[in-house]
Design an enzyme around this catalytic site. Structure first.
Site, PDB file in Angstrom:
ATOM      1  CB  SER A 122      -0.980   0.005   1.177  1.00 25.27           C
ATOM      2  OG  SER A 122      -0.319  -0.314   2.375  1.00 25.27           O
ATOM      3  CG  HIS A 174      -1.199   3.858   3.909  1.00 21.09           C
ATOM      4  ND1 HIS A 174      -2.505   3.630   4.293  1.00 21.09           N
ATOM      5  CD2 HIS A 174      -0.693   2.637   3.624  1.00 21.09           C
ATOM      6  CE1 HIS A 174      -2.765   2.347   4.251  1.00 21.09           C
ATOM      7  NE2 HIS A 174      -1.675   1.712   3.846  1.00 21.09           N
TER       8      HIS A 174
END
Length: 340
Positions: A122, A174
């Site tokens: 991610s 992230h």
């Protein structure tokens, strides 16, 4: 109309490697298998393992996934965003980008969270998103503006993850991934004149594979159609005849009671009809997109010539108040898709 975007060879390699790690580790349950891939050996201090030559640890956490949903959603985004960046910047750039973003996002997660027990693609996904989003806004030649629905979804998910409501998530990965991708794109556009209205004209349509947002929208429409029928009849959606019978029952119900008052419900019937055509003809879902962020789901069938069919017959007839014969609509659309 521009040709549909192709797959990304780099994304395929990344997905295969993640799949191998997922199988060997049983999606993160076999922690012993993952020790060589963590950014640091459990119990080691700081970056001692990396400083002593195990530099691969900066990158390898991106191959680790904990649970099937973690794996599937990350791989879908890698496929979706990866083919965009490889088409625009090439495989070499894509590989370097992944290595840099993975290293920086993994390092940030470890230094801020003080634990090596994390993983996932991610950070790279948010790096890809940040790069494509910012580059598309400032570079007319890049011509890969993300749909607003995709941008909104990614940013909302980003914020939700930081709330802690979704459980333990590598939020620093992230964040740094997004910042690195966006900054990389911005610095690459500093010498490029700003996009003007003229740069966006003409407003050409292009045929694209479904984005994550497109897939989720179609699935929500399918869910409405299935749940509208009786629970014991929902298995009928598995067959072509069953789909057509459910559509026909909803249409007949609307004829007598005017229940379909919302456009999104009408479009759900178009999606169900499209699913029946996909199952019967081997066509696949795609989307016609333009520079104004208009995205229309269509069916695509490749043969001697490319057949592209807009699936909007039911919603159009419902809005006009005209009679609908579901089997006839299906037969006509099927014939057009199978024409060579």
């Amino acid at each position: 109309m521009q040709k549909i975007k192709r797959y990304s060879s780099v994304s395929i390699v990344l997905i295969v490697l993640c799949g191998i790690v997922a199988l060997l580790s049983r999606l993160g349950e076999a922690r012993g298998v993952l020790v060589p891939l963590f950014i640091a050996n459990p119990g080691s201090e700081g970056l001692s393992d990396i400083l002593h030559g195990q530099v691969w640890r900066l990158v390898t956490p991106m191959f680790i996934h904990f649970g099937i949903m973690h794996f599937v959603f990350n791989m879908m985004w890698v496929w979706d965003l990866g083919k965009l960046i490889q088409a625009k910047k090439g495989a070499g750039f894509y590989v370097v980008f992944v290595l840099v973003v993975a290293s920086m996002s993994n390092l940030a997660q470890y230094l801020f969270a003080h634990s090596p027990y994390f993983g996932g693609m991610s950070g790279v996904v948010y790096g890809l998103f940040g790069y494509i989003w910012i580059r598309g806004r400032y570079d007319a030649k890049f011509s890969a503006d993300l749909p607003k629905t995709t941008v909104n979804m990614m940013l909302i998910w980003f914020l939700l993850c930081w709330t802690g409501l979704l459980g333990p998530i590598a939020n620093w990965a992230h964040t740094v991934g997004l910042l690195v991708g966006a900054l990389w794109a911005y610095l690459g556009t500093r010498s490029i004149p700003a996009i003007t209205a003229a740069d966006r004209a003409p407003n050409k349509q292009r045929l694209e594979y479904l984005s994550m947002a497109d897939m989720l929208l179609l699935e929500e429409q399918r869910r409405w159609v299935r749940e509208h029928s009786l629970p014991e009849a929902q298995h009928n959606y598995e067959s072509v005849a069953g789909k057509l019978s459910i559509i026909d029952a909803i249409v007949q119900e609307n004829t007598s009671s005017q229940t379909l008052r919302q456009l999104k419900q009408m479009l759900a019937l178009d999606t169900a009809l499209g699913d029946a055509l996909v199952q019967d003809t081997g066509a696949q879902w795609a989307v016609l997109a333009d520079d104004d962020d208009n995205r229309q789901p269509v069916l695509m069938k490749e043969g001697a010539s490319m057949q592209v069919l807009a699936v909007n017959a039911i919603s159009t007839l419902l809005q006009r108040g005209e009679a609908i014969v579901v089997q006839q609509l299906f037969d006509d659309a099927r014939l057009r898709l199978l024409q060579e």
